[in-house]
Design a protein around this motif. Structure first.
Motif, mmCIF file in Angstrom:
data_model
loop_
_atom_site.group_PDB
_atom_site.id
_atom_site.type_symbol
_atom_site.label_atom_id
_atom_site.label_comp_id
_atom_site.label_asym_id
_atom_site.label_seq_id
_atom_site.Cartn_x
_atom_site.Cartn_y
_atom_site.Cartn_z
ATOM 1 N N MET A 96 0.826 -1.213 0.000
ATOM 2 C CA MET A 96 0.000 0.000 0.000
ATOM 3 C C MET A 96 0.864 1.269 0.000
ATOM 4 S SD MET A 96 -2.778 1.077 2.831
ATOM 5 C CE MET A 96 -4.390 1.457 2.210
ATOM 6 N N LEU A 97 1.790 1.328 0.980
ATOM 7 C CA LEU A 97 2.732 2.456 1.053
ATOM 8 C C LEU A 97 4.154 1.913 0.997
ATOM 9 C CD1 LEU A 97 3.168 5.590 1.755
ATOM 10 C CD2 LEU A 97 3.618 4.772 4.062
ATOM 11 N N LYS A 98 4.972 2.557 0.141
ATOM 12 C CA LYS A 98 6.350 2.084 0.038
ATOM 13 C C LYS A 98 7.309 3.271 -0.022
ATOM 14 C CE LYS A 98 8.641 -1.707 -2.218
ATOM 15 N NZ LYS A 98 8.556 -2.784 -3.177
ATOM 16 N N LEU A 99 8.219 3.324 0.930
ATOM 17 C CA LEU A 99 9.294 4.320 0.890
ATOM 18 C C LEU A 99 10.559 3.591 0.480
ATOM 19 C CD1 LEU A 99 7.210 5.699 2.849
ATOM 20 C CD2 LEU A 99 9.162 6.817 3.914
ATOM 21 N N ASN A 100 11.207 4.157 -0.528
ATOM 22 C CA ASN A 100 12.371 3.497 -1.071
ATOM 23 C C ASN A 100 13.581 4.426 -1.065
ATOM 24 O OD1 ASN A 100 13.752 1.502 -2.399
ATOM 25 N ND2 ASN A 100 12.002 1.062 -3.771
ATOM 26 N N GLY A 101 14.506 4.220 -0.161
ATOM 27 C CA GLY A 101 15.719 5.043 -0.119
ATOM 28 C C GLY A 101 15.454 6.521 0.098
ATOM 29 N N VAL A 102 14.497 6.837 0.986
ATOM 30 C CA VAL A 102 14.093 8.234 1.182
ATOM 31 C C VAL A 102 15.028 8.967 2.160
ATOM 32 C CG1 VAL A 102 12.257 9.733 2.084
ATOM 33 C CG2 VAL A 102 11.670 7.790 0.614
ATOM 34 N N SER A 103 15.561 10.092 1.713
ATOM 35 C CA SER A 103 16.416 10.929 2.569
ATOM 36 C C SER A 103 15.890 12.360 2.561
ATOM 37 C CB SER A 103 17.859 10.944 2.052
ATOM 38 O OG SER A 103 18.349 9.630 1.902
ATOM 39 N N VAL A 104 15.953 12.988 3.744
ATOM 40 C CA VAL A 104 15.439 14.355 3.891
ATOM 41 C C VAL A 104 16.442 15.202 4.666
ATOM 42 C CG1 VAL A 104 13.611 15.767 4.954
ATOM 43 C CG2 VAL A 104 13.021 13.584 3.877
ATOM 44 N N LYS A 105 16.643 16.423 4.197
ATOM 45 C CA LYS A 105 17.555 17.352 4.891
ATOM 46 C C LYS A 105 16.786 18.546 5.425
ATOM 47 C CE LYS A 105 21.842 16.625 2.366
ATOM 48 N NZ LYS A 105 22.828 17.148 1.457
ATOM 49 N N TYR A 106 17.241 19.062 6.581
ATOM 50 C CA TYR A 106 16.847 20.405 7.027
ATOM 51 C C TYR A 106 18.101 21.251 6.846
ATOM 52 C CZ TYR A 106 12.891 18.092 9.350
ATOM 53 O OH TYR A 106 11.763 17.364 9.631
ATOM 54 N N GLY A 107 18.123 22.113 5.860
ATOM 55 C CA GLY A 107 19.348 22.831 5.531
ATOM 56 C C GLY A 107 20.412 21.824 5.126
ATOM 57 N N SER A 108 21.554 21.847 5.813
ATOM 58 C CA SER A 108 22.599 20.889 5.439
ATOM 59 C C SER A 108 22.553 19.641 6.333
ATOM 60 C CB SER A 108 23.978 21.558 5.547
ATOM 61 O OG SER A 108 24.177 21.954 6.891
ATOM 62 N N TYR A 109 21.593 19.639 7.292
ATOM 63 C CA TYR A 109 21.507 18.517 8.242
ATOM 64 C C TYR A 109 20.606 17.405 7.694
ATOM 65 C CZ TYR A 109 20.395 15.948 12.491
ATOM 66 O OH TYR A 109 20.226 14.958 13.414
ATOM 67 N N THR A 110 21.154 16.195 7.573
ATOM 68 C CA THR A 110 20.357 15.076 7.066
ATOM 69 C C THR A 110 19.568 14.461 8.215
ATOM 70 O OG1 THR A 110 22.043 14.664 5.409
ATOM 71 C CG2 THR A 110 20.448 12.900 5.764
#
Ligand code: ATP
Length: 235
Positions: free
Chosen positions: A1-15
């Motif tokens: 139903m829901l699939k996250l694949n290799g998801v990366s998120v940054k706030y500014g330069s902070y991962t």
């Protein structure tokens, strides 16, 4: 139903989250475990469209939802019930619930039916329908937040720390209700620090540490895992 694949998120330069893979199948209750700041809320905000991943893919029912606006994501059938509740405290219980149906532009009959469902699930909200949301106890506010999320008739509900700050007896009721909502047909992704209660109702779980998933398994596997017990169950 829901699939996250290799998801990366940054706030500014902070991962904040890095290469996160999560799969939720229809009908499941899936739990995300992890201490404060481990990345659970960021993951939720990203699924809801509030944060944009700089890499990776997000599919809901086989369609990419990456880059969709938050209101379109709600219309697709995903609703987030935020930590901290974020209710309209001056408005009544009833008005708050009606707001939950707003993004969906639902028909009058459907709204009525959803209201009846929510009041069945939480009789206390029916009793207090004309009281302001701000006058409710912590547990009742959390119930209202869940009820409001249900008003959009979600297929997938994201619940961020529904037990935080609640007395043990209320926590128990909260998890019973979550289980009931799931039985009634809503798939659930739950972030929790209360691993004990969460793993009892979940089918499987993922453990976050410093923005990455370090462990995943069925609830039984996680429950039996020494590190999980030491960090999140305390036994
Ligand atoms: P919590 O239960 O405290 O919400 P969490 O596991 O949900 O914890 P996140 O809120 O996703 O964790 O935070 C992940 C990391 O990103 C933390 O180090 C946090 O300080 C950082 N972070 C979160 N929001 C922001 C923001 N708006 N700007 C910068 N850094 C942020």
């Amino acid at each position: 139903m829901l699939k996250l694949n290799g998801v990366s998120v940054k706030y500014g330069s902070y991962t904040a989250i890095q290469k996160v893979n999560i799969e939720v199948n229809e009908g499941e209750i899936v739990v995300l475990l992890g201490s404060n700041g481990a990345g659970k809320s960021t993951t939720f905000r990203t699924i809801s469209g509030l944060n944009k991943p700089f890499e990776g893919e997000i599919h809901f029912e086989k369609t990419s939802i990456k880059g969709r606006s938050p209101d379109r994501i709600v219309q697709s059938g995903i609703v987030q019930c935020a930590e901290g509740r974020k209710l309209f405290s001056e408005m009544t219980v009833h008005e708050n619930l009606r707001m939950g149906a707003y993004v969906h532009r639902r028909k009058k009959d459907e709204i009525k039916q959803s209201l009846a469902t929510v009041y069945d699930l939480f009789p206390i909200l029916k009793d207090k329908r004309n009281n302001s949301a701000g006058s409710l106890s912590g547990g009742q506010q959390q119930m209202l937040a869940i009820g409001r999320a249900l008003m959009s008739k979600p297929r997938l509900m994201l619940l961020d720390e529904p037990s935080v700050g609640l007395a043990p007896l209320i926590v128990e009721q909260m998890f019973d209700v979550i289980q009931q909502i799931n039985k009634d047909g809503t798939t659930i992704l739950l972030a929790e620090q209360n691993a004990n209660a969460a793993l009892r109702i979940a089918t499987k779980g993922y453990v976050f540490e410093n923005g990455s998933i370090v462990l995943e398994g069925t609830s039984d596997e996680l429950f039996a895992n020494d590190e999980v017990r030491k960090a999140y169950i305390g036994a």
